[in-house]
Design a protein around this motif. Structure first.
Motif, short mmCIF file in Angstrom:
data_model
loop_
_atom_site.label_atom_id
_atom_site.label_comp_id
_atom_site.label_asym_id
_atom_site.label_seq_id
_atom_site.Cartn_x
_atom_site.Cartn_y
_atom_site.Cartn_z
N MET A 1 1.11 -1.01 -0.11
CA MET A 1 0.21 -0.36 0.19
C MET A 1 0.78 1.47 0.24
SD MET A 1 -2.75 -0.87 0.10
CE MET A 1 -3.43 0.56 -0.32
N ARG A 2 2.10 1.48 0.62
CA ARG A 2 2.21 2.82 0.73
C ARG A 2 3.68 2.43 -0.66
NH1 ARG A 2 5.67 0.31 6.61
NH2 ARG A 2 3.23 2.25 8.03
N LEU A 3 3.48 1.81 -1.14
CA LEU A 3 4.25 2.05 -2.37
C LEU A 3 3.16 2.26 -3.44
CD1 LEU A 3 6.31 1.31 -4.83
CD2 LEU A 3 5.54 -1.37 -5.42
N LEU A 4 1.97 1.51 -3.60
CA LEU A 4 1.05 2.77 -4.13
C LEU A 4 0.75 3.74 -3.71
CD1 LEU A 4 -1.20 -0.64 -4.78
CD2 LEU A 4 -0.29 0.71 -6.14
N GLN A 5 1.04 4.58 -2.88
CA GLN A 5 0.15 5.36 -2.28
C GLN A 5 1.47 6.64 -2.38
OE1 GLN A 5 -0.83 6.59 1.76
NE2 GLN A 5 0.40 7.67 1.97
N PRO B 1 -0.12 9.47 -5.31
CA PRO B 1 -0.84 10.12 -4.40
C PRO B 1 -2.09 10.62 -4.44
CG PRO B 1 1.10 11.11 -5.24
CD PRO B 1 1.28 9.58 -6.04
N ASP B 2 -2.01 10.95 -5.57
CA ASP B 2 -3.43 11.94 -6.05
C ASP B 2 -4.73 10.82 -5.52
OD1 ASP B 2 -2.41 10.76 -8.05
OD2 ASP B 2 -3.80 11.99 -9.26
N ARG B 3 -4.49 9.09 -5.86
CA ARG B 3 -5.67 7.81 -6.32
C ARG B 3 -5.41 7.40 -4.63
NH1 ARG B 3 -5.15 7.21 -12.38
NH2 ARG B 3 -6.50 9.20 -12.54
N VAL B 4 -4.07 7.03 -4.52
CA VAL B 4 -4.20 6.35 -3.08
C VAL B 4 -3.93 6.40 -1.59
CG1 VAL B 4 -3.25 4.14 -2.62
CG2 VAL B 4 -3.68 4.40 -4.62
N ARG B 5 -4.32 6.44 -0.71
CA ARG B 5 -4.17 6.67 0.59
C ARG B 5 -4.08 5.80 1.49
NH1 ARG B 5 -4.04 11.71 3.48
NH2 ARG B 5 -3.15 11.66 5.34
N ALA B 6 -2.79 6.04 2.44
CA ALA B 6 -2.69 4.30 3.63
C ALA B 6 -3.03 4.90 4.43
CB ALA B 6 -1.75 3.44 2.97
N GLU B 7 -4.08 4.50 5.52
CA GLU B 7 -3.31 4.92 7.04
C GLU B 7 -3.84 3.28 7.79
OE1 GLU B 7 -3.61 7.94 8.44
OE2 GLU B 7 -4.53 9.23 6.77
N TYR B 8 -2.24 3.79 8.63
CA TYR B 8 -1.92 2.90 9.58
C TYR B 8 -2.25 3.09 11.51
CZ TYR B 8 -0.01 0.77 5.81
OH TYR B 8 0.46 -0.25 3.82
N LYS B 9 -3.38 2.94 11.51
CA LYS B 9 -3.21 3.51 12.90
C LYS B 9 -4.83 3.91 12.85
CE LYS B 9 -4.62 9.05 11.20
NZ LYS B 9 -4.44 10.22 11.61
N TYR B 10 -5.46 3.81 14.26
CA TYR B 10 -7.36 3.37 14.90
C TYR B 10 -8.02 4.80 14.58
CZ TYR B 10 -11.12 2.80 17.30
OH TYR B 10 -11.97 2.37 17.33
#
Length: 75
Positions: free
Chosen positions: A1-5, A9-18
């Motif tokens: 996901m980080r690679l895709l983000q 960056p304008d289409r993919v966002r990954a959040e790793y938190k609650y």
């Protein structure tokens, strides 16, 4: 996901938190909720998704099988 983000960056966002507020916004804005579990004793996530009008596509196991009805509440 980080690679895709990093690549999109304008289409993919990954959040790793609650973040409950963000999670509910995602459920509400999604068209489908995919949960291909092999084992799911309860299945709270699909119920939250369905509450916000998001169609649920799930494996027929445990709580998922009990709460998602074909052509009524999901697929």
């Amino acid at each position: 996901m980080r690679l895709l983000q990093s690549e999109f960056p304008d289409r993919v966002r990954a959040e790793y938190k609650y973040d409950a507020s963000l999670a509910r916004q995602i459920y509400a804005g999604a068209d489908i909720f995919l949960m291909p579990s092999r084992y799911e004793p309860c299945g709270l996530s699909q119920m939250i998704a369905m509450r916000y009008g998001c169609g649920a596509i799930v494996s027929a196991v445990g709580g998922l099988k009990d709460t998602v009805v074909m052509d009524e509440t999901g697929l």
